[in-house]
Design a protein around this motif. Structure first.
Motif, PDB file in Angstrom:
ATOM      1  N   UNK A 149      28.558  -3.525 -14.492  1.00 59.22           N
ATOM      2  CA  UNK A 149      27.289  -2.861 -14.790  1.00 59.22           C
ATOM      3  C   UNK A 149      26.158  -3.411 -13.920  1.00 59.22           C
ATOM      4  N   UNK A 150      26.223  -4.704 -13.589  1.00 58.17           N
ATOM      5  CA  UNK A 150      25.194  -5.256 -12.702  1.00 58.17           C
ATOM      6  C   UNK A 150      25.343  -4.679 -11.296  1.00 58.17           C
ATOM      7  N   UNK A 151      26.588  -4.441 -10.875  1.00 60.71           N
ATOM      8  CA  UNK A 151      26.775  -3.784  -9.578  1.00 60.71           C
ATOM      9  C   UNK A 151      26.182  -2.368  -9.612  1.00 60.71           C
ATOM     10  N   UNK A 152      26.361  -1.671 -10.732  1.00 58.21           N
ATOM     11  CA  UNK A 152      25.748  -0.351 -10.875  1.00 58.21           C
ATOM     12  C   UNK A 152      24.232  -0.448 -10.727  1.00 58.21           C
ATOM     13  N   UNK A 153      23.639  -1.437 -11.397  1.00 55.34           N
ATOM     14  CA  UNK A 153      22.188  -1.632 -11.290  1.00 55.34           C
ATOM     15  C   UNK A 153      21.789  -1.900  -9.834  1.00 55.34           C
ATOM     16  N   UNK A 154      22.585  -2.714  -9.147  1.00 56.27           N
ATOM     17  CA  UNK A 154      22.317  -2.990  -7.733  1.00 56.27           C
ATOM     18  C   UNK A 154      22.375  -1.703  -6.910  1.00 56.27           C
ATOM     19  N   UNK A 155      23.431  -0.913  -7.145  1.00 54.79           N
ATOM     20  CA  UNK A 155      23.610   0.316  -6.364  1.00 54.79           C
ATOM     21  C   UNK A 155      22.475   1.300  -6.612  1.00 54.79           C
ATOM     22  N   UNK A 156      22.049   1.397  -7.876  1.00 57.28           N
ATOM     23  CA  UNK A 156      20.967   2.329  -8.216  1.00 57.28           C
ATOM     24  C   UNK A 156      19.663   1.950  -7.528  1.00 57.28           C
ATOM     25  N   UNK A 157      19.515   0.663  -7.246  1.00 60.57           N
ATOM     26  CA  UNK A 157      18.244   0.177  -6.726  1.00 60.57           C
ATOM     27  C   UNK A 157      18.344  -0.376  -5.306  1.00 60.57           C
ATOM     28  N   UNK A 158      19.538  -0.248  -4.714  1.00 56.46           N
ATOM     29  CA  UNK A 158      19.772  -0.777  -3.359  1.00 56.46           C
ATOM     30  C   UNK A 158      19.315  -2.227  -3.229  1.00 56.46           C
ATOM     31  N   UNK A 159      19.786  -3.008  -4.157  1.00 59.48           N
ATOM     32  CA  UNK A 159      19.481  -4.434  -4.174  1.00 59.48           C
ATOM     33  C   UNK A 159      20.775  -5.217  -4.359  1.00 59.48           C
ATOM     34  N   UNK A 160      20.718  -6.507  -4.091  1.00 53.42           N
ATOM     35  CA  UNK A 160      21.831  -7.385  -4.434  1.00 53.42           C
ATOM     36  C   UNK A 160      21.428  -8.202  -5.664  1.00 53.42           C
ATOM     37  N   UNK A 161      22.371  -8.962  -6.187  1.00 54.08           N
ATOM     38  CA  UNK A 161      22.046  -9.787  -7.358  1.00 54.08           C
ATOM     39  C   UNK A 161      22.897 -11.039  -7.355  1.00 54.08           C
TER      40      UNK A 161
END
Lengths: 359, 359
Positions: B242-254
């Motif tokens: 789910x954190x990867x999904x959040x990253x993809x939605x926002x074009x960010x890394x985490x």
């Protein structure tokens, strides 16, 4: 991704991304596919309906080109909204897919869903993907409504009115069972055992079964009319079953005049070829997705005018009367009890819609 | 109708009538179960979400008492509405039932659905019954929303925050696989191979898996807060996925700091008993139905205050950063790439949720 790649190889995340990229944003959609929930603009009243197609119960993959399956999955829900006199606005799609289903099947299904949605002003706003043993296409449609047409509200003396013709979808199902087929464009691709001159009867029946066309605009237009229609529901289980439902909802009985049934001419032709008669298909066959209406006699002419505007044919087929819920066929002065033979998913193992109502 | 009567003997019409009689009318419901569509009062904006539980994919009948299955089917949809900061109002239920399912199963399922609906102010307004090979519980929930929490809107520098604890649902799934069971009341009925002193760890993990409790009121309360949370989604696939999904939605890394993960203490106890470690369950295990939030650092204290009001615990577990979508684990000054192991229904045949993420 190649069209023949099984969805199990593509994976849920990539398939979701692919499907999401195909879905255009529509009017009123504040948050569409891809968030936890969709957010859509609505009025003070929202109509909701859900209807599901399950492989092996409602369709067979070898009978239904995926594009037509997508169209039908939406149309059967649109029919419910129209029968409440609503306007469909948004749809969510919950798909169950066996892992070996190829991408081309899912894309074909979405071709049909998106095309039918565009035709009818509906936006796809979300959904869900799940693995399953059989293909499942479960849609929920939201619509707007104001003056609602309910199943209740009918009175003794109301005429029983149906739109369109009856029996074509059931005749189409029989034709599928015998090997006739449509291609993805809805054109006849296999006549099965029928001779060449039966083809012009086959195609409309197969299309009625695989790609039904409910009278959506007419249903919606009835919201403009006050007290012209007392009650309505859609003909999904077959006239006898759905009329019994109308009777039960209103604690009334009903009779049908057999001569008045608008037996679909293509269905009649097909059944005659097979040495049969389409009357029982019109009376009991399911999935016509026409409207069943209770109309006070003095308002039938007004209703005909509205129907004329939308090129919908209307037939008075009987009347509602006092008495415990039940159906009769009227022959001249005589009444004969009619037992409905509507479809029951649970009671008829390994059979589809009520398509073989002999006798 | 006897509780053990198979639904195939009861028939669709009688079963529909029976279920309909059990459903109370709720506030805002203009037309409830039993019409072509339901009609419900809505505001200018309506949230819609759909989520489905399929037997053999999401649950096993021998693992899930039907009452808990009904509760979970609703809760997983409520979680989606809450993560948009909405208030759930109405639900439709589309059931697929094998013909040999006894009435008691369907009634148990409705016990759970109706109970959970009453707890959360949701009205059941319609649905659909269909025969199917496996039990399918497909719900669509409508909610109201105003200030929406989206998956997009996060910025580099936002802290990654989760509610509650992680890993209990995945540990509960492992316990089910080993033979531990809850009864319909949610009490431990079988410890499986565990010793008596493990029982107090077992029950909360099994309950997290079979009857999840998402932080609904907290999610809704976030609509009152301006710019405290930049983005949110629910933890259904597992933190890493789910954190990867959040990253993809926002074009960010985490990055995630392993030490900061709120590993569920009951899960930790269970895994320790089995000689393992609950860390990877907390990192990759699915179905926690907690919230994953992107929060600007200067607003974390405000968020903690809101969470306190609703008795929800919060943990900062990492941070979003510039860079292509992807995850890392931070060990002191060093970063190690983290490959998400989120659940994929299609890619993992005959396996359920990502519950065995060894290594």
């Amino acid at each position: 991704m190649e069209p023949q790649t099984p969805v199990g190889e593509i994976g849920e995340r990539a398939l979701l991304r692919h499907l999401r990229s195909r879905i255009p944003s529509g009017p009123g959609v504040v948050a569409g596919v891809g968030d936890d929930a969709a957010a859509v603009e609505t009025g003070p009243l929202t109509l909701v309906t859900t209807d599901c197609l399950v492989e092996g119960v409602h369709f067979r993959r070898e009978w239904s080109p995926p594009r037509l399956l997508g169209r039908k999955a939406l149309s059967i829900n649109l029919s419910d909204i129209a029968c409440m006199s609503g306007l469909a606005r948004y749809a969510t799609v919950s798909l169950g897919l066996p892992r070996d289903v190829p991408l081309a099947f899912v894309d074909g299904l979405y071709d049909g869903l998106l095309e039918r949605a565009a035709e009818t002003g509906v936006s796809l706003v979300g959904g869900n993907l799940s693995a399953s043993e059989a293909v499942i296409v479960d849609l929920t449609v939201l619509g707007q409504g104001d003056r609602l047409l309910r199943r209740s509200g009918a009175a003794a003396g109301d005429l029983v009115v149906v739109t369109g013709t009856l029996g074509a979808a059931a005749a189409g199902l029989r034709a599928l069972e015998k090997g006739a087929r449509l291609d993805g464009d809805g054109a006849l691709s296999d006549r099965g055992p029928w001779a060449a001159d039966a083809a012009d009867g086959l195609e409309p029946c197969l299309r009625a079964q695989l790609d039904p066309a409910p009278p959506l605009a007419f249903g919606r237009a009835l919201a403009e009319q006050e007290a012209v229609v007392h009650a309505a529901l859609d003909l999904s289980d077959g006239l006898s079953g759905d009329l019994l439902t109308l009777c039960e909802e209103n604690e009334l009985s009903a009779w049908i005049e057999p001569e008045w049934l608008p037996v679909d001419p293509a269905a009649a032709r097909l059944e005659k070829e097979a040495g049969g008669d389409a009357f029982s298909l019109a009376l009991h066959g399911g999935e016509d997705y026409q409207m069943l209406l209770a109309v006070p006699p003095e308002r039938v002419d007004t209703l005909r005018e509205v129907a004329g505007v939308w090129s919908v044919s209307l037939s008075v087929v009987g009347q509602l009367a006092d008495g415990p819920p039940g159906l009769s066929l009227r022959f001249g002065e005589a009444m004969r009890k009619l037992r409905p033979r509507s479809h029951d998913h649970f009671a008829v193992p390994e059979r589809r819609r009520d398509a073989a109502p002999e006798a």
